[in-house]
Design a protein around this motif. Structure first.
Motif, short mmCIF file in Angstrom:
data_model
loop_
_atom_site.label_atom_id
_atom_site.label_comp_id
_atom_site.label_asym_id
_atom_site.label_seq_id
_atom_site.Cartn_x
_atom_site.Cartn_y
_atom_site.Cartn_z
N LEU A 306 0.88 -1.13 0.06
CA LEU A 306 0.02 -0.02 0.10
C LEU A 306 0.85 1.28 0.06
O LEU A 306 0.45 2.16 -0.81
N GLU A 307 1.84 1.15 0.73
CA GLU A 307 3.10 2.31 0.87
C GLU A 307 3.25 2.68 -0.51
O GLU A 307 3.60 3.89 -0.84
N VAL A 308 4.00 1.63 -1.08
CA VAL A 308 4.64 1.66 -2.39
C VAL A 308 3.67 2.60 -3.52
O VAL A 308 4.12 3.58 -4.10
N GLN A 309 2.52 1.90 -3.50
CA GLN A 309 1.57 2.62 -4.31
C GLN A 309 1.15 3.97 -4.15
O GLN A 309 0.86 4.90 -4.89
N GLY A 314 1.90 9.77 -5.16
CA GLY A 314 2.37 11.13 -4.56
C GLY A 314 3.43 11.71 -5.52
O GLY A 314 3.50 13.01 -5.69
N ALA A 315 4.24 10.92 -6.14
CA ALA A 315 5.46 11.38 -6.91
C ALA A 315 4.80 11.97 -8.31
O ALA A 315 5.50 12.72 -8.76
N LEU A 317 2.01 13.59 -8.59
CA LEU A 317 1.03 14.76 -8.48
C LEU A 317 1.70 16.11 -9.33
O LEU A 317 2.96 16.43 -9.03
N LYS A 318 0.55 16.88 -9.84
CA LYS A 318 1.34 18.00 -10.52
C LYS A 318 1.76 19.15 -9.51
O LYS A 318 2.63 19.94 -9.82
N ALA A 319 0.97 19.13 -8.48
CA ALA A 319 1.44 20.31 -7.53
C ALA A 319 2.67 20.05 -6.86
O ALA A 319 3.21 20.96 -6.05
N GLY A 320 3.35 18.59 -7.03
CA GLY A 320 4.43 18.72 -6.51
C GLY A 320 4.49 17.11 -5.61
O GLY A 320 3.53 16.75 -5.53
N ALA A 358 -5.62 10.24 -1.64
CA ALA A 358 -5.06 9.31 -2.47
C ALA A 358 -5.31 7.97 -2.45
O ALA A 358 -5.26 7.43 -3.65
N LEU A 359 -5.95 7.34 -1.56
CA LEU A 359 -6.37 6.08 -1.37
C LEU A 359 -7.73 6.06 -2.39
O LEU A 359 -7.94 5.21 -2.99
#
Length: 385
Positions: A306-309, A314-315, A317-320, A358-359
């Motif tokens: 779950l953490e890897v996904q 998160g990587a 995301l356009k906002a950073g 994110a989930l």
């Protein structure tokens, strides 16, 4: 675990067993699980014996292990501290340890250099006993049975970091100050010297008479200087070879990058012990203990997947880039409960968060609502289970 930090296997043994004897049997099991797959054995200095290195130099395996510079032979230590053949990790340019120690780090033009490291590659092949014997003919014509020797091919990559040197000296200076304060109130009767405690910097000068009145305790300046000698240095041993189209700095960077991922192993242990309550163990029989750790291991595996996904999401995301911590993820999952309102509908008792968003984006379960119809919620549960 693999390079992403996902557990792939677990080995259990009695607490009295030596870890050095467990590594090879575990690898043999993993080799059966991943038949014909090449892998690199990566471990710290506690699991880098010659037998382990020799085993991982055969069958397409490789090793990258932490090497203590203090435990190297005199010849290899002389090569480490010989201030030549050092190169910058960033571009491979030649430099020296002396220059790295003395340049003005407060100059803005030296900022990148301060964050850089230098390295040297040293050949450190070692003759090892393979457990066989052979007949050797002496000059006088007689034969003698001798142990067969094999050569363990390995290189030692030594790196030096100015930033690490200053950090280690900052820690030691604080310890020295504590040792000085301890000297003022030191009780000779209760004085015990520890190998890693601040008391290692205190030595005992015996007087004419070997008693407490004539004995003096002073700072061990020789010990301090001996420790400072190794500040900033770090070494790893490996049997990997540089590709033809690969520069030395690229090769060293790839090896060190693999070695630096060992922190994920400790992170897995921390999550199991702290967040998944793997310890203390309130069981006595082998079967119950095995079941307890199997549940913890399975929970860790699910969490890591779950953490890897989440971090991959998160990587992107356009906002950073956004990183989700262990506490963020577990607290979000724990708080996701609903209340039955007069058998009419369910009301969520949790609030929204970035982790929840994110989930929803990954699994499309729409769990960010305030109210749920019973049938709708039951469908979501079936989809999850």
């Amino acid at each position: 675990m693999d390079s992403k930090g996902i557990p792939i296997s677990m080995c259990m043994a009695a607490g009295s067993d030596n870890e050095q004897t467990l590594a090879i049997p575990l690898e043999k099991k993993i080799s059966q699980m991943f038949a014909n797959k090449k892998f690199i054995y990566c471990a710290d200095s506690g699991l880098n014996s010659v037998n382990i290195r020799l085993f991982n130099s055969l069958g397409g395996r490789a090793f990258i292990v932490t090497q203590s510079i203090k435990k190297l032979s005199d010849v290899l230590q002389a090569a480490v501290f010989n201030d030549c053949d050092y190169h910058l990790l960033s571009d491979g340019k030649t430099t020296t340890v002396e220059y790295m120690k003395t340049f003005n780090r407060f100059d803005e033009s030296n900022y990148s250099l301060y964050n850089d490291r230098i390295f040297k590659i040293i050949t450190a092949d070692k003759a090892v006993d393979v457990g066989l014997t052979e007949e050797k003919i002496l000059k006088n014509g007689k034969t003698k049975t001798v142990k067969s020797k094999a050569t363990l091919k390995q290189t030692i990559i030594v790196s030096f970091s100015r930033k690490m040197m200053e950090y280690q000296r900052h820690i030691r200076n604080n310890q020295i100050e504590r040792a000085k304060r301890l000297l003022a109130t030191l009780d000779p009767e209760s004085y015990k010297k520890g190998p890693h405690d601040v008391t290692r910097f205190i030595k005992r000068n015996r007087g004419v008479k070997a008693d407490a009145e004539t004995d003096k305790y002073v700072l061990d300046q020789e010990r301090i200087e001996q420790e400072e000698k190794y500040d900033g240095y770090y070494a790893v041993a490996t049997n990997l070879q540089k590709d033809k189209n690969e520069s030395e700095s690229e090769f060293v960077h790839s090896v060190l990058s693999i070695n630096e991922k060992r922190y994920k192993i400790e992170e897995c242990f921390r999550i199991m012990k702290t967040n998944l309550c793997a310890r203390p163990v309130f069981h006595q029989t082998k079967e119950h203990i095995t079941a307890h750790f199997m549940i913890c291991y399975t929970a860790l595996l699910i969490y890591k997947l779950l953490e890897v996904q989440l971090n991959e999401y998160g990587a992107k995301l356009k906002a950073g880039a956004q990183h989700f911590t262990t506490e963020n993820i577990i607290d979000t999952l724990k708080n996701m409960s609903v209340a039955n309102v007069q058998d009419m509908y369910y009301m969520s008792t949790y609030t929204g968060s970035q982790t929840l968003n994110a989930l929803n984006a990954i699994y499309d379960l729409q769990l960010d609502r305030k109210y749920y119809q019973p049938e709708e919620l039951h469908k979501k549960l079936k989809k999850i289970l």
